[in-house]
Design a protein around this motif. Sequence first.
Motif, short mmCIF file in Angstrom:
data_model
loop_
_atom_site.label_atom_id
_atom_site.label_comp_id
_atom_site.label_asym_id
_atom_site.label_seq_id
_atom_site.Cartn_x
_atom_site.Cartn_y
_atom_site.Cartn_z
N ARG A 159 -8.35 8.40 5.50
CA ARG A 159 -6.97 7.95 5.34
C ARG A 159 -6.51 8.10 3.89
O ARG A 159 -5.38 8.59 3.40
N LEU A 160 -7.54 7.78 2.89
CA LEU A 160 -7.23 8.17 1.40
C LEU A 160 -6.78 9.58 1.16
O LEU A 160 -5.63 9.74 0.45
N CYS A 192 -5.33 1.62 0.31
CA CYS A 192 -6.58 2.26 0.58
C CYS A 192 -7.56 1.53 -0.46
O CYS A 192 -8.88 1.46 -0.26
N TRP A 193 -7.00 1.05 -1.64
CA TRP A 193 -8.00 0.88 -2.66
C TRP A 193 -7.98 -0.87 -3.13
O TRP A 193 -6.78 -1.33 -3.21
N ALA A 194 -9.27 -1.16 -3.26
CA ALA A 194 -9.11 -2.61 -3.62
C ALA A 194 -8.75 -2.80 -4.91
O ALA A 194 -8.88 -1.98 -5.51
N VAL A 237 -13.48 1.25 -8.24
CA VAL A 237 -13.98 2.34 -9.16
C VAL A 237 -13.96 3.69 -8.56
O VAL A 237 -14.63 3.87 -7.71
N VAL A 238 -13.30 4.57 -9.37
CA VAL A 238 -13.14 5.98 -8.94
C VAL A 238 -13.79 6.90 -9.75
O VAL A 238 -13.81 6.83 -11.17
N ARG A 290 -8.46 1.48 -10.93
CA ARG A 290 -7.22 1.60 -10.02
C ARG A 290 -6.19 1.87 -10.59
O ARG A 290 -5.50 3.00 -10.07
N ASP A 291 -5.57 1.39 -11.75
CA ASP A 291 -4.44 1.74 -12.16
C ASP A 291 -4.27 3.06 -12.84
O ASP A 291 -3.45 3.78 -12.65
N THR A 292 -5.66 3.35 -13.79
CA THR A 292 -5.56 4.83 -14.10
C THR A 292 -5.69 5.76 -13.24
O THR A 292 -5.13 6.77 -13.28
#
Length: 94
Positions: free
Chosen positions: A12-13, A28-30, A34-35, A45-47
């Motif tokens: 999905r992401l 899709c992200w909490a 952490v990516v 998330r924001d970055t």
Amino acid sequence: MTDAEILALADRLFSAIEAGDLDEIAACWADDVVVWTNFGGARDRDTSLKVLRWLIGRMPDLRYEVTRREAIEGGFLQQHVLHGTAPGGAAVEM
């Protein structure tokens, strides 16, 4: 989440990224996601959303060629080649 649910979320992401759908990516992200990337380390998330907004804005034809994906504790691991066209028209593979 089960491994199957984690891998479905990964599908999905990356489908949302390819479609340029930032709202779906965010869904899709909490908040505490952490990516990790091989070139930038860990991102919040924001970055990560800012980076994807920038990338989608410059390469609207993004496509992921997934070479490996597996569920791991706390998420998933994916290796891929990212394909697209740079603003000047050059094909990109990274």
